[in-house]
Design a protein around this motif. Structure first.
Motif, PDB file in Angstrom:
ATOM      1  N   SER A 282      35.364  74.266  36.576  1.00 35.11           N
ATOM      2  CA  SER A 282      35.837  74.460  37.947  1.00 35.11           C
ATOM      3  C   SER A 282      37.096  75.335  37.976  1.00 35.11           C
ATOM      4  CB  SER A 282      36.125  73.107  38.611  1.00 35.11           C
ATOM      5  OG  SER A 282      37.252  72.469  38.041  1.00 35.11           O
TER       6      SER A 282
ATOM      7  N   SER B  13      29.404  70.313  39.971  1.00 37.41           N
ATOM      8  CA  SER B  13      28.415  69.252  39.769  1.00 37.41           C
ATOM      9  C   SER B  13      27.213  69.449  40.679  1.00 37.41           C
ATOM     10  CB  SER B  13      29.064  67.889  40.031  1.00 37.41           C
ATOM     11  OG  SER B  13      28.125  66.851  39.887  1.00 37.41           O
TER      12      SER B  13
ATOM     13  N   SER C 110      32.836  70.900  30.072  1.00 38.40           N
ATOM     14  CA  SER C 110      33.650  70.086  30.972  1.00 38.40           C
ATOM     15  C   SER C 110      33.497  70.603  32.400  1.00 38.40           C
ATOM     16  CB  SER C 110      35.117  70.151  30.541  1.00 38.40           C
ATOM     17  OG  SER C 110      35.978  69.711  31.568  1.00 38.40           O
ATOM     18  N   LEU C 111      33.282  69.691  33.353  1.00 41.04           N
ATOM     19  CA  LEU C 111      33.212  70.098  34.753  1.00 41.04           C
ATOM     20  C   LEU C 111      34.556  70.606  35.248  1.00 41.04           C
ATOM     21  CD1 LEU C 111      31.061  67.342  36.538  1.00 41.04           C
ATOM     22  CD2 LEU C 111      30.337  69.589  35.718  1.00 41.04           C
ATOM     23  N   SER C 112      35.633  69.933  34.836  1.00 42.91           N
ATOM     24  CA  SER C 112      36.957  70.334  35.317  1.00 42.91           C
ATOM     25  C   SER C 112      37.351  71.701  34.761  1.00 42.91           C
ATOM     26  CB  SER C 112      38.005  69.280  34.942  1.00 42.91           C
ATOM     27  OG  SER C 112      38.028  69.056  33.542  1.00 42.91           O
TER      28      SER C 112
ATOM     29  N   SER D 269      35.883  73.592  43.210  1.00 44.37           N
ATOM     30  CA  SER D 269      36.116  72.177  42.927  1.00 44.37           C
ATOM     31  C   SER D 269      35.105  71.662  41.907  1.00 44.37           C
ATOM     32  CB  SER D 269      36.010  71.361  44.206  1.00 44.37           C
ATOM     33  OG  SER D 269      34.679  71.381  44.689  1.00 44.37           O
ATOM     34  N   THR D 270      35.445  70.543  41.255  1.00 36.59           N
ATOM     35  CA  THR D 270      34.513  69.938  40.298  1.00 36.59           C
ATOM     36  C   THR D 270      33.250  69.449  41.004  1.00 36.59           C
ATOM     37  OG1 THR D 270      35.686  67.828  40.520  1.00 36.59           O
ATOM     38  CG2 THR D 270      36.306  69.243  38.672  1.00 36.59           C
ATOM     39  N   SER D 271      33.394  69.013  42.227  1.00 36.41           N
ATOM     40  CA  SER D 271      32.216  68.537  42.963  1.00 36.41           C
ATOM     41  C   SER D 271      31.250  69.693  43.233  1.00 36.41           C
ATOM     42  CB  SER D 271      32.623  67.873  44.276  1.00 36.41           C
ATOM     43  OG  SER D 271      33.326  68.774  45.109  1.00 36.41           O
TER      44      SER D 271
END
Length: 294
Positions: free
Chosen positions: A22, A33, A17-19, A28-30
């Protein structure tokens, strides 16, 4: 290629999971990514497939996971080696321990240690999930299920007994089961689907095939709270159940007894502060052996 991107790759590979990655990395998730995309571009391969339920490693990603863990471990070992050259008994030692063992056995036993070694800070995290020591998230790990891989030294430091327990109020309301047929008419508290591989869940499934829990939870603390709230019967560590006055169920059943393993990362084991913490933990466990073994 930026070697710092390895930690983003490994965080997503473990959490899917990105979240979650993070949160673990504090970015941050960005950012996660973007760093994954940069790593994929540098390597010229896709490392993940994005599904509705999370991120899954591609075949290329799976082939790179172990080398990435080893590379990250080597980088951290290099950093740690430089720091440990001037290591006195100060700095942080990261410990990973089963939640109830950590809360009820280790923490109460650490008061004297904190007085004697004020320069050592302890970072303690709790989980029932297996850990990957290759990522060096912890210096010392206590587990009833040793990890599948990683550069570590491992030793058995005791045993932990488990049994079926319920609250007095629950048993007064629904009766004390006397056999497996009786148990099927009771509310059982089990583990969530993704944790059904745990020894406690497997033991219950083997004793009572096709038994359907009325509730599935993902931590020992939640299971203990549920039993204390008279919600049903669960497999619990005997030491934790006794401390809260819970009553054993089906006492004629042989208890589940699991080895408790202490693992120390190879490089971390050379640090004086890690050694002194390890010795303290072994002493605490030895002093509480009778409780742990039921």
């Amino acid at each position: 290629m930026d070697w710092n991107d390895l930690k983003f790759f490994l965080a997503v590979a473990e959490s899917r999971s990105l979240s979650a990655a993070s949160r673990r990395l504090g970015v941050s998730t960005s950012t996660v990514s973007r760093r994954i995309a940069a790593l994929e571009q540098a390597l010229g391969v896709a490392l993940f497939r994005h599904h509705f339920d999370g991120y899954e490693l591609t075949e290329a990603g799976m082939n790179l996971q172990i080398p990435a863990e080893q590379a990250e471990s080597s980088l951290k070992a290099f950093e740690r080696s430089a720091k440990d050259r001037s290591d006195t008994l100060s700095g942080i030692v990261r410990i990973d321990a089963p939640e109830l063992l950590g809360q009820q056995i280790l923490l109460p036993g650490l008061a004297g240690f904190m007085e004697d070694y004020p320069g050592i800070q302890l970072g303690i995290r709790s989980s029932v999930r297996p850990v990957q020591l290759g990522t060096q998230q912890s210096d010392i790990v206590l587990r009833i299920v040793p990890p599948e891989r990683g550069s570590y030294r491992m030793r058995s430091v005791g045993k932990v007994a488990f049994g079926l327990y319920a609250h007095r109020n629950y048993l007064e309301a629904y009766g004390q089961p006397s056999n497996d047929r009786d148990l099927r008419s009771h509310r059982m508290i089990g583990w969530s689907e993704e944790l059904r591989y745990l020894s406690m869940s497997v033991w219950l499934d083997e004793l009572f095939p096709d038994l359907q829990p009325a509730m599935r939870l993902s931590s020992f603390t939640a299971q203990l709270t549920a039993v204390e709230s008279s919600l049903g019967i669960a497999v619990l560590p005997c030491f934790a159940a006794r401390r809260t006055g819970l009553l054993p169920v089906l006492e004629d059943l042989p208890r589940l007894t699991l080895d408790l393993w202490l693992l120390v990362q190879d490089q971390a084991g050379r640090s004086p502060r890690v050694q002194i913490v390890k010795e303290c933990l072994v002493k605490i466990l030895a002093e509480n052996a009778d409780q742990l073994e039921g």
